[in-house]
Design an enzyme around this catalytic site. Structure first.
Site, mmCIF file in Angstrom:
data_model
loop_
_atom_site.group_PDB
_atom_site.id
_atom_site.type_symbol
_atom_site.label_atom_id
_atom_site.label_comp_id
_atom_site.label_asym_id
_atom_site.label_seq_id
_atom_site.Cartn_x
_atom_site.Cartn_y
_atom_site.Cartn_z
ATOM 1 N N GLU A 39 0.853 -1.197 0.000
ATOM 2 C CA GLU A 39 0.000 0.000 0.000
ATOM 3 C C GLU A 39 0.883 1.239 0.000
ATOM 4 O OE1 GLU A 39 -3.240 0.447 2.730
ATOM 5 O OE2 GLU A 39 -4.121 -1.490 2.225
ATOM 6 N N HIS A 102 -4.695 6.799 -0.505
ATOM 7 C CA HIS A 102 -3.910 5.584 -0.318
ATOM 8 C C HIS A 102 -4.439 4.500 -1.240
ATOM 9 C CE1 HIS A 102 -7.222 4.445 2.374
ATOM 10 N NE2 HIS A 102 -6.747 3.216 2.417
ATOM 11 N N HIS A 104 -5.335 0.340 -2.357
ATOM 12 C CA HIS A 104 -5.860 -0.939 -1.849
ATOM 13 C C HIS A 104 -5.612 -2.027 -2.882
ATOM 14 C CE1 HIS A 104 -9.146 -0.065 1.414
ATOM 15 N NE2 HIS A 104 -7.954 0.392 1.760
ATOM 16 N N ASP A 115 -9.587 2.934 7.919
ATOM 17 C CA ASP A 115 -9.615 4.081 6.994
ATOM 18 C C ASP A 115 -10.616 5.130 7.470
ATOM 19 O OD1 ASP A 115 -7.801 2.876 5.305
ATOM 20 O OD2 ASP A 115 -9.355 1.985 4.034
HETATM 21 ZN ZN LIG Z 1 -7.451 1.468 3.311
#
Ligand SMILES: [Zn+2]
Length: 167
Positions: A39, A102, A104, A115
């Site tokens: 990530e 971000h 995934h 999150d």
């Molecule tokens: Zn996440």
């Protein structure tokens, strides 16, 4: 710089969010397409335009060496705040922190409970212009955008758009 992705925010007559080409191209690079890619994440930086309540998302901070990047977890270090601060100063206060991004490892991303907690903390505790922050999750095929709003003591988070990167 050209505008790439338009998201019409129909909440309280907010207006249009435009995302420039370069951050979208950068996000496409960080997609977790390979099995072991971790990530990634960072901060979204943009300009609030006075006309019609428009926001242009111009750039982002890339992953920093002090971040923690796992396959299914990510920790954004303070280095991003310092970078955003530098951009803010260099632009005479025009370019500012407008949200978070971000990645995934799933085609069409969904926020985890971690999150959502992270986003709520950002809405409550971080300093930003106006009442809204934007949250991108970059999936393998789609990048989706949520808008968060702080109203009195509560926070509201809503999915407002998605962009298909193609296969
Ligand atoms: Zn996440």
């Amino acid at each position: 710089m050209s505008e790439f992705w338009h998201i019409d925010i129909d909440i309280d007559g907010y207006g249009l969010v435009c995302v420039n080409t370069s951050p979208m191209q950068e996000l496409a690079i960080y997609r977790q397409l390979g099995e072991y890619l971790p990530e990634s994440g960072g901060i979204l930086i943009g300009k609030h335009l006075n006309s019609g309540g428009r926001l242009v998302i111009e750039t982002l901070t890339p992953p920093q060496p002090t971040d923690i990047q796992g396959r299914c977890n990510y920790f954004r270090s303070k280095a991003h705040n310092e970078l955003a601060q530098e951009v803010w100063k260099a632009s005479d206060g025009h370019s500012t922190y407008v949200g978070l991004w971000h990645t995934h490892p799933e085609p069409r991303p969904h926020p985890s409970s971690v999150d959502k907690q992270d986003w709520r903390n950002a809405l409550k505790k971080s300093g930003y212009e106006g009442k809204h922050l934007f949250f991108f999750i970059v999936g393998q095929t789609y990048t989706r955008c949520w808008v968060g709003q702080k109203k009195r003591f509560r926070t509201y988070i809503e999915l407002v758009g998605e962009y298909c990167h193609g296969e």
